[in-house]
Structures are given as structure tokens and as C-alpha cells.
Design a protein around this motif. Sequence first.
Motif, PDB file in Angstrom:
ATOM      1  N   PHE A 302     112.399  46.437  16.976  1.00  0.00           N
ATOM      2  CA  PHE A 302     113.214  47.153  15.889  1.00  0.00           C
ATOM      3  C   PHE A 302     112.475  46.991  14.841  1.00  0.00           C
ATOM      4  N   ASP A 303     113.189  47.988  14.075  1.00  0.00           N
ATOM      5  CA  ASP A 303     113.156  47.392  12.057  1.00  0.00           C
ATOM      6  C   ASP A 303     114.350  48.301  11.897  1.00  0.00           C
ATOM      7  N   GLN A 304     114.835  48.051  10.851  1.00  0.00           N
ATOM      8  CA  GLN A 304     116.006  48.032  10.396  1.00  0.00           C
ATOM      9  C   GLN A 304     115.553  48.225   8.979  1.00  0.00           C
ATOM     10  N   ALA A 305     116.171  49.461   7.668  1.00  0.00           N
ATOM     11  CA  ALA A 305     116.345  49.368   6.023  1.00  0.00           C
ATOM     12  C   ALA A 305     117.401  48.876   5.724  1.00  0.00           C
ATOM     13  N   LEU A 306     117.123  47.555   5.060  1.00  0.00           N
ATOM     14  CA  LEU A 306     118.561  47.305   4.480  1.00  0.00           C
ATOM     15  C   LEU A 306     118.937  47.438   2.591  1.00  0.00           C
ATOM     16  N   TYR A 307     117.326  48.473   2.598  1.00  0.00           N
ATOM     17  CA  TYR A 307     117.552  48.730   1.203  1.00  0.00           C
ATOM     18  C   TYR A 307     116.835  49.630   1.310  1.00  0.00           C
ATOM     19  N   GLY A 318     113.157  45.427   4.442  1.00  0.00           N
ATOM     20  CA  GLY A 318     114.850  45.483   5.282  1.00  0.00           C
ATOM     21  C   GLY A 318     113.821  44.569   6.388  1.00  0.00           C
ATOM     22  N   VAL A 319     114.843  44.371   8.611  1.00  0.00           N
ATOM     23  CA  VAL A 319     114.368  43.317   8.806  1.00  0.00           C
ATOM     24  C   VAL A 319     114.127  43.876   9.892  1.00  0.00           C
ATOM     25  N   PHE A 320     112.626  43.183  10.724  1.00  0.00           N
ATOM     26  CA  PHE A 320     111.805  43.796  11.878  1.00  0.00           C
ATOM     27  C   PHE A 320     111.781  42.817  12.905  1.00  0.00           C
ATOM     28  N   GLY A 321     111.910  42.838  14.084  1.00  0.00           N
ATOM     29  CA  GLY A 321     111.725  41.723  15.299  1.00  0.00           C
ATOM     30  C   GLY A 321     111.072  42.611  16.357  1.00  0.00           C
ATOM     31  N   ASN A 322     110.408  41.363  17.258  1.00  0.00           N
ATOM     32  CA  ASN A 322     109.793  41.843  19.072  1.00  0.00           C
ATOM     33  C   ASN A 322     110.016  41.240  19.642  1.00  0.00           C
ATOM     34  N   LEU A 323     109.909  41.338  21.143  1.00  0.00           N
ATOM     35  CA  LEU A 323     110.405  40.714  21.846  1.00  0.00           C
ATOM     36  C   LEU A 323     109.345  41.040  23.162  1.00  0.00           C
ATOM     37  N   GLY A 324     108.507  40.446  23.806  1.00  0.00           N
ATOM     38  CA  GLY A 324     107.687  41.342  24.698  1.00  0.00           C
ATOM     39  C   GLY A 324     107.371  40.134  26.226  1.00  0.00           C
ATOM     40  N   ILE A 325     107.314  40.866  26.810  1.00  0.00           N
ATOM     41  CA  ILE A 325     107.244  39.745  28.650  1.00  0.00           C
ATOM     42  C   ILE A 325     106.201  40.432  28.907  1.00  0.00           C
ATOM     43  N   ALA A 326     105.626  39.259  29.736  1.00  0.00           N
ATOM     44  CA  ALA A 326     104.465  39.830  30.595  1.00  0.00           C
ATOM     45  C   ALA A 326     104.678  38.825  31.718  1.00  0.00           C
ATOM     46  N   ASP A 327     103.828  39.628  32.677  1.00  0.00           N
ATOM     47  CA  ASP A 327     103.120  38.428  33.538  1.00  0.00           C
ATOM     48  C   ASP A 327     102.849  37.155  33.511  1.00  0.00           C
ATOM     49  N   ASP A 328     102.997  36.130  34.544  1.00  0.00           N
ATOM     50  CA  ASP A 328     102.456  35.005  34.164  1.00  0.00           C
ATOM     51  C   ASP A 328     100.597  34.309  34.202  1.00  0.00           C
ATOM     52  N   PRO A 330      97.433  37.297  35.275  1.00  0.00           N
ATOM     53  CA  PRO A 330      96.130  36.462  34.510  1.00  0.00           C
ATOM     54  C   PRO A 330      96.932  36.789  32.807  1.00  0.00           C
ATOM     55  N   ASN A 331      97.782  37.583  32.563  1.00  0.00           N
ATOM     56  CA  ASN A 331      97.914  37.253  31.254  1.00  0.00           C
ATOM     57  C   ASN A 331      98.293  36.182  30.600  1.00  0.00           C
ATOM     58  N   PRO A 332      97.513  35.295  29.475  1.00  0.00           N
ATOM     59  CA  PRO A 332      98.296  34.115  28.856  1.00  0.00           C
ATOM     60  C   PRO A 332      98.908  33.645  28.210  1.00  0.00           C
ATOM     61  N   PHE A 333      99.830  35.065  28.070  1.00  0.00           N
ATOM     62  CA  PHE A 333     101.258  34.871  27.091  1.00  0.00           C
ATOM     63  C   PHE A 333     102.312  35.669  28.542  1.00  0.00           C
ATOM     64  N   ASN A 334     103.079  34.475  28.715  1.00  0.00           N
ATOM     65  CA  ASN A 334     103.645  35.182  29.319  1.00  0.00           C
ATOM     66  C   ASN A 334     105.082  35.761  29.046  1.00  0.00           C
ATOM     67  N   TRP A 335     105.553  35.339  27.286  1.00  0.00           N
ATOM     68  CA  TRP A 335     106.469  35.615  26.916  1.00  0.00           C
ATOM     69  C   TRP A 335     106.704  35.397  24.775  1.00  0.00           C
ATOM     70  N   ALA A 336     106.848  36.352  24.290  1.00  0.00           N
ATOM     71  CA  ALA A 336     106.184  36.225  23.206  1.00  0.00           C
ATOM     72  C   ALA A 336     107.662  36.801  21.945  1.00  0.00           C
ATOM     73  N   ALA A 337     108.186  37.035  20.860  1.00  0.00           N
ATOM     74  CA  ALA A 337     108.973  37.131  20.158  1.00  0.00           C
ATOM     75  C   ALA A 337     108.375  37.043  18.482  1.00  0.00           C
ATOM     76  N   ASN A 338     109.169  37.751  17.905  1.00  0.00           N
ATOM     77  CA  ASN A 338     109.454  37.258  16.788  1.00  0.00           C
ATOM     78  C   ASN A 338     110.526  37.710  15.758  1.00  0.00           C
ATOM     79  N   ILE A 339     110.575  37.761  14.437  1.00  0.00           N
ATOM     80  CA  ILE A 339     111.179  38.043  13.647  1.00  0.00           C
ATOM     81  C   ILE A 339     111.145  37.897  12.306  1.00  0.00           C
ATOM     82  N   GLY A 340     111.749  38.877  11.714  1.00  0.00           N
ATOM     83  CA  GLY A 340     110.994  38.756   9.587  1.00  0.00           C
ATOM     84  C   GLY A 340     111.852  40.129   8.840  1.00  0.00           C
ATOM     85  N   ILE A 341     111.940  39.524   7.971  1.00  0.00           N
ATOM     86  CA  ILE A 341     112.422  40.765   6.518  1.00  0.00           C
ATOM     87  C   ILE A 341     110.965  41.174   5.760  1.00  0.00           C
ATOM     88  N   GLY A 342     110.858  42.275   5.230  1.00  0.00           N
ATOM     89  CA  GLY A 342     109.852  41.986   4.299  1.00  0.00           C
ATOM     90  C   GLY A 342     109.779  43.164   4.033  1.00  0.00           C
TER      91      GLY A 342
END
Length: 426
Positions: A302-307, A318-328, A330-342
Amino acid sequence: MQVCLSACLPQQAAAQCDASCDSLFEASDCGSSWWERSTLSGDWCGLRSCLEDKGYTWDIYNTNFYSGITTGGLEQTFRYRGRVDMLLSIDGKKVGLWDGLTFNLHGESVFGSSINQFSGTILPVSTAQILPDGNRSVTALTNVTFTQALSESVLVQAGKINTLDGFVQPFTGGANGIDGFQNLALCFNPVLVLAFPYSCFGAGMVVLDENQEAVFSAFVYDTNNTPTVSGFDTFFDNGVSTFVSGTLPTKFLNKPGHQMVYGLYSSGTYNNLDPNPYFDPSGGLVLANPDKTGSWLLAYAFDQALYVSPDDPTHSWGVFGNLGIADDNPNPFNWAANIGIGGSNPLGNRPQDTFGIGYFYTGVSEPLKQLAPILLPLRDEKGVEMFYNVGVTPWCHVTADLQVVEPSRERADTLLMFGLRAKIDF
């Protein structure tokens, strides 16, 4: 000697360009100020505009990184890395073909020493320094595609696709680490790294809304990453990756935003220690999990402008974020998330400046953690990054970047990385 080729120029531009244009780097380029022009080399005394009128649009930029790990990581060191990107867009109608056809090419060259190999992280702390093909110096043609507009709202595309060129989330600065965040975990979601090649053959479609924003896309990609070779000898010999996304433009707080869901399924055969352009987890590991066929992921962003500036809608933050899940596996990452402002400078007194502050957490899969718990113990990777991008001129941006990251390798201490990045648009 006069460099203006008046035979190639529109009459008005030719009249502006006189004997004073005897260098592309004069303080005045056919009437434009050297400090105010959008590119360092200006309009090439009208030649650039002439080429655009005839259907050829060039975008050339050089990005330089001076990065240092001051504490933690595998080694405290400073390194220089540079890259040149050359993009060419060809309008099919203007070159004598037909309406709605566009050709796009992206060539890139990278040189110097990457800081990523000294960090102890499983993901690169600077994405642009490992593209297109890891830490080595290389030149590659990573995108050769054609796009055909079937209507005002439907596009089809095929060719050798640079998948990050069109993978841009607002307020992050882009997925390639050149204009905004540098750490891969904040450029795009890490669950994509296994089955979403950087440069590969593919084809698909995009649906646009009335504002020409993409609201749906579906693509099929070759699972083989081929940035430095043609790829014809391995063409779809390891299955395909199918990527589908849907985006809902929103108007929360009466300001623009997006809600996006995307998923990928690959029929390829993988190992969670397979190196790829984004990371190489095998350093020090002598064991390996068995190969496995099939991989999947599902993610939300998601992303959302604040100004939004009332004078210029392109200047917003504004703000942004990500949330992802995957198989355990062969994927080396089974989940990942971030959040920020920019976004744009929130004070408004320097409209060319941008900034960003973000936090990420990447969950390393249990099968990968269990490979070598004594020789090379692994843990989840998390960190914070902040940057401020100064628009010195419209064609020159200098960025200060600071990262604090707890590396996935437990034997590497929490690192503090400081970097300077200078991008020049030619």
C-alpha cells in the motif's frame, strides 16, 4: 565550429541555435541555462529534440556510490561502485510503423567494488550495486521489449524484460536503488527474489484506468535470469513464473493512494541456495537442501499520500508498506515486511529534494537456517534505513544514506553503513 544540425531541427529551434553553440557543455544550450536544464548535456543544440520528434527518446544517467561499513558486518571498509544506465524509447508510429507501438531498450554497465560483499547480510544493502549480475563489473542489455496499445486501456508487452524497470512503489524512490532506498528489503519485497528474475524473456498484459494507472497486470516469465546473455539456449527449459497483480487506486483523506495485491507461482525447479542477481546465500555453506519443483508467493502493498502540493501534484510525501508470504522451501524467505515514509521534501522550500525513512524485517526460512546451524548460523534479518536526496541541480542529485542492519549471519555484528550517492542525468 557550429555543432547545430539545422537540417534536423524544427525551424524555430534552428533559429535559436547559433554560432555560440560550439560545445554541448556551454553555459547556454540553445537558450537554456546550464543550471536550470533537466539534463547536463541539455538539448544537444536541438539534436535531442529532433530525435524525439522523429520517435527516439534517450534517457542516460550515471550513478556513483561511495559506501562504508563503519562498525559491524564482516569487514569495516569503504568502497566505490559506479554504474551507467542508457534507456531508449522508440515510438513506432513516428518511425514509420504503426500507432500504439513502442520499443524500449535498457543497457547498463557497472564497475568498481561493491560494498555488499562486506556486510554479512543475506540481502544486498545496496541493490543498484549488485545489478545486473552480482558484485562483478559487467555490461549488459537487460531490456528489449515491444509494447502495443490495443486500446486506451489495454497494453500487451513481450520481449526480454527488465522486471524492475516497471516495478515502482510510490514514496520508495523505485525498485532499483538509484533514486531512493538502497537496501533491497525496502526497494521491493524479498519474497520475490527466488522466482522473479531480473532480466528474462516474458510476455503479458496491463489494464489501465481512466487516469492511465495500471490496475491489473498478468505476465508469464522465463525462470532463467539472462541479463548478460541472449537466453535463447535456455529458453523456458526450467518452467515458467506466472505473475498477477491487482491495484485499487484510493482517495483516503482526499489524497491519492493505492492498495495492491499480487501473487506469483513458478513451475521451475529450485534450491534455496541457488544464487541469483539479488543475493548469494551459499558463502561458507557446504550442505544443501534437495532441489524442489514449484514455488509460490502472495503479497500486499500500500501507499498513501499525506501531503500533495497544491501547485504541483508530483510533489508529495506519504507512507508505504509491504507484507509478503511464500513457501518455506525452496524460497529462502518465507515472509518479509517493511513500512516507511518518504517523498518530496516536507518543508517545501527545496522541491527537488526527496527523503525516506523505513524499517524492514525479513524472515529467513527454517530449512535454510537448519542447513548449518553450527558452521554458519543464520537468523532473520532486520534493519532501518534513512536517506536524504539533495537536488543540487535538476540534473544532479546527491544522496546521504544511513543504515543500521542486524545481518542474517549471526557471526556478523550489527552493522552501521554510511553512503554517498551521486546521480547525474546526461
